[in-house]
Design a protein around this motif. Structure first.
Motif, PDB file in Angstrom:
ATOM      1  N   ASP A 282       0.821  -1.225   0.000  1.00 40.70           N
ATOM      2  CA  ASP A 282       0.000   0.000   0.000  1.00 40.70           C
ATOM      3  C   ASP A 282       0.848   1.265   0.000  1.00 40.70           C
ATOM      4  N   ALA A 285       0.881   3.971  -3.149  1.00 38.80           N
ATOM      5  CA  ALA A 285      -0.344   4.742  -3.320  1.00 38.80           C
ATOM      6  C   ALA A 285      -0.527   5.740  -2.185  1.00 38.80           C
ATOM      7  N   LEU A 286      -0.196   5.347  -0.966  1.00 37.11           N
ATOM      8  CA  LEU A 286      -0.307   6.266   0.164  1.00 37.11           C
ATOM      9  C   LEU A 286       0.681   7.417   0.029  1.00 37.11           C
ATOM     10  N   ALA A 288       1.686   8.799  -2.604  1.00 32.15           N
ATOM     11  CA  ALA A 288       1.174   9.750  -3.598  1.00 32.15           C
ATOM     12  C   ALA A 288       0.110  10.665  -3.002  1.00 32.15           C
ATOM     13  N   ARG A 289      -0.584  10.197  -1.955  1.00 29.93           N
ATOM     14  CA  ARG A 289      -1.659  10.976  -1.335  1.00 29.93           C
ATOM     15  C   ARG A 289      -1.162  11.857  -0.195  1.00 29.93           C
ATOM     16  N   ILE A 290       0.034  11.618   0.270  1.00 31.53           N
ATOM     17  CA  ILE A 290       0.529  12.339   1.445  1.00 31.53           C
ATOM     18  C   ILE A 290       0.742  13.817   1.157  1.00 31.53           C
ATOM     19  N   GLY A 291       1.243  14.124  -0.028  1.00 30.97           N
ATOM     20  CA  GLY A 291       1.427  15.531  -0.368  1.00 30.97           C
ATOM     21  C   GLY A 291       2.653  16.156   0.252  1.00 30.97           C
ATOM     22  N   THR A 311      -0.521  20.061   9.498  1.00 29.18           N
ATOM     23  CA  THR A 311      -1.298  19.145   8.660  1.00 29.18           C
ATOM     24  C   THR A 311      -1.855  17.987   9.480  1.00 29.18           C
ATOM     25  N   ARG A 316      -6.361  13.826   5.946  1.00 32.80           N
ATOM     26  CA  ARG A 316      -6.047  13.883   4.523  1.00 32.80           C
ATOM     27  C   ARG A 316      -6.116  12.492   3.884  1.00 32.80           C
ATOM     28  N   LEU A 317      -5.607  11.492   4.584  1.00 35.20           N
ATOM     29  CA  LEU A 317      -5.550  10.149   4.006  1.00 35.20           C
ATOM     30  C   LEU A 317      -6.862   9.394   4.133  1.00 35.20           C
ATOM     31  N   PHE A 320      -7.258   3.888   6.021  1.00 36.32           N
ATOM     32  CA  PHE A 320      -6.273   3.047   5.345  1.00 36.32           C
ATOM     33  C   PHE A 320      -5.864   1.940   6.297  1.00 36.32           C
TER      34      PHE A 320
END
Length: 371
Positions: A282, A285-286, A288-291, A311, A316-317, A320
């Motif tokens: 995982d 993909a995670l 890429a979402r963390i920013g 943050t 945000r995530l 998961f």
């Protein structure tokens, strides 16, 4: 308050009339601020028993970690779990203690092979919230009496009791080490390469991916001839991912993994730092979402994330499979966002019952781990 021995510690806790803030070396400013009288274990210091032949060491909780490691190194041994030094990432002072290592269940990249601190812990003594001294486990590896309680205290952050003594199984230090480096891999390819290495018979005990430098790193340790052979074979196995550079300089390899252990890449930089425990599959993909910037450790099972200050990474995530811990942030952010992953209701109920059993007055580090 700095008790000189376990008896004095017991008396302090028993006579407490309000919250107590348990302090080891003061190097891990994690979690919400605790209002209460400080109880330092710095006076509980010294290695009480070391039997190199039995691979066991017993030390008082306030003993500096460096002192324990020096005693072991003199006999060619080490703690298996490679405890992180949080001072690098957090910018704190003080000196890590062996009790603090247990209380926070601290480990490093070698955890992927050797386990965390709790997996090497074989016994302990602590003072509960009533002031009662409790002994659990033993001083030799074959003694597993009270196994569950020993493991329960590791990672409890002083909320169930104040540690006074800990006992560990230790291992011989390796004669040699090598670090293999692949370059230019995407997150997905890096996780695939690390998984292939960790699934191989070549006893890889470190697997990390640093997107900032474009490196994917793998560590092998052991006898020199074995390390040379395994490194060569591992490089052959990883050929589909590109050529692997191999570094056999022991000092250089140690420095590389020390920086990884301590997350030196995020030290002194603006932003909050989160630690995510996830399934390696995982992780891409995670990430890429963390920013923000990320570092993969434990083959992708651990993500260190550097994000903008304030943050709420959990929000945000979203949901998961794993958990996220806020490791570095200012006091205002730590007051607003729970540092530790909120527990599902059934687990939270169990945790509450445990705290009620060990600390019925709720005086030990109250609120530290609760959202």
């Amino acid at each position: 308050m700095t008790p000189a021995d376990e008896k004095e510690l017991s008396e302090i806790v028993a006579g407490a009339t309000g919250p107590l803030r348990v302090k080891g070396g003061g190097t891990r400013a994690i979690g919400r601020a605790i209002v209460g009288e400080v109880v330092s274990v710095a006076g509980l210091r010294g290695v009480e028993l070391y039997e190199p032949g039995a691979l066991t060491i017993v030390a008082r909780a306030g003993t500096p970690l460096a002192e324990v490691e020096a005693v072991l190194a003199a006999e060619g041994q080490r703690l298996p779990f490679e405890p992180m030094d949080h001072r690098v990432l957090l910018g704190t002072k003080g000196e890590p203690t062996i009790g603090g290592v247990v209380a926070a269940n601290v480990s490093g990249p070698r955890r992927i092979q050797a386990g965390a601190a709790r997996d090497s812990l074989i016994g302990l003594r602590f003072v509960d919230g009533r002031g009662t001294v409790i002994k659990n486990g033993g001083r030799v590896m074959k003694n597993v009496t009270g196994y569950d309680l020993v493991k329960l205290m590791a990672g409890s952050w002083g909320t169930l009791g104040i540690l006074s003594e800990v006992a560990f199984k230790v291992l011989p230090a390796p004669a040699a080490a090598a670090c293999l480096s692949l370059t230019g891999l995407s997150h997905d390819r890096a996780v695939a390469a690390m998984s292939a290495a960790l699934g191989s018979p070549f006893e890889v005990n470190g697997a990390a991916h640093l997107p900032q430098t474009g490196q994917t790193l793998l560590r092998i340790e052991g006898f020199a001839t074995s390390v040379a052979y395994r490194a060569e074979r591992l490089a052959d196995l990883l050929a589909p991912f590109g050529p692997a550079a191999v570094n056999h300089d022991g000092a250089a390899v140690a420095a590389i993994w020390r920086d990884l252990r301590d997350v030196a890449g995020f030290a002194g930089r603006t932003g909050d730092v989160w630690r995510l425990s996830v399934k390696p599959s995982d992780a891409p993909a995670l990430a890429a979402r963390i920013g923000g910037e990320v570092i993969f450790d434990l083959g992708g099972g651990l993500i260190w994330a550097l994000v903008a200050e304030g943050t709420d990474l959990r929000a945000r995530l979203g949901d998961f499979a794993g958990h996220a811990t806020l490791i570095r942030a200012d006091a205002a952010t730590r007051a607003r966002i729970a540092s530790f992953q909120p527990e599902p209701a059934p687990l939270a109920a169990i945790a509450a019952r445990l705290r009620a059993q060990f600390d019925p007055r709720g005086i030990l580090n109250p609120g530290l781990m609760i959202g």
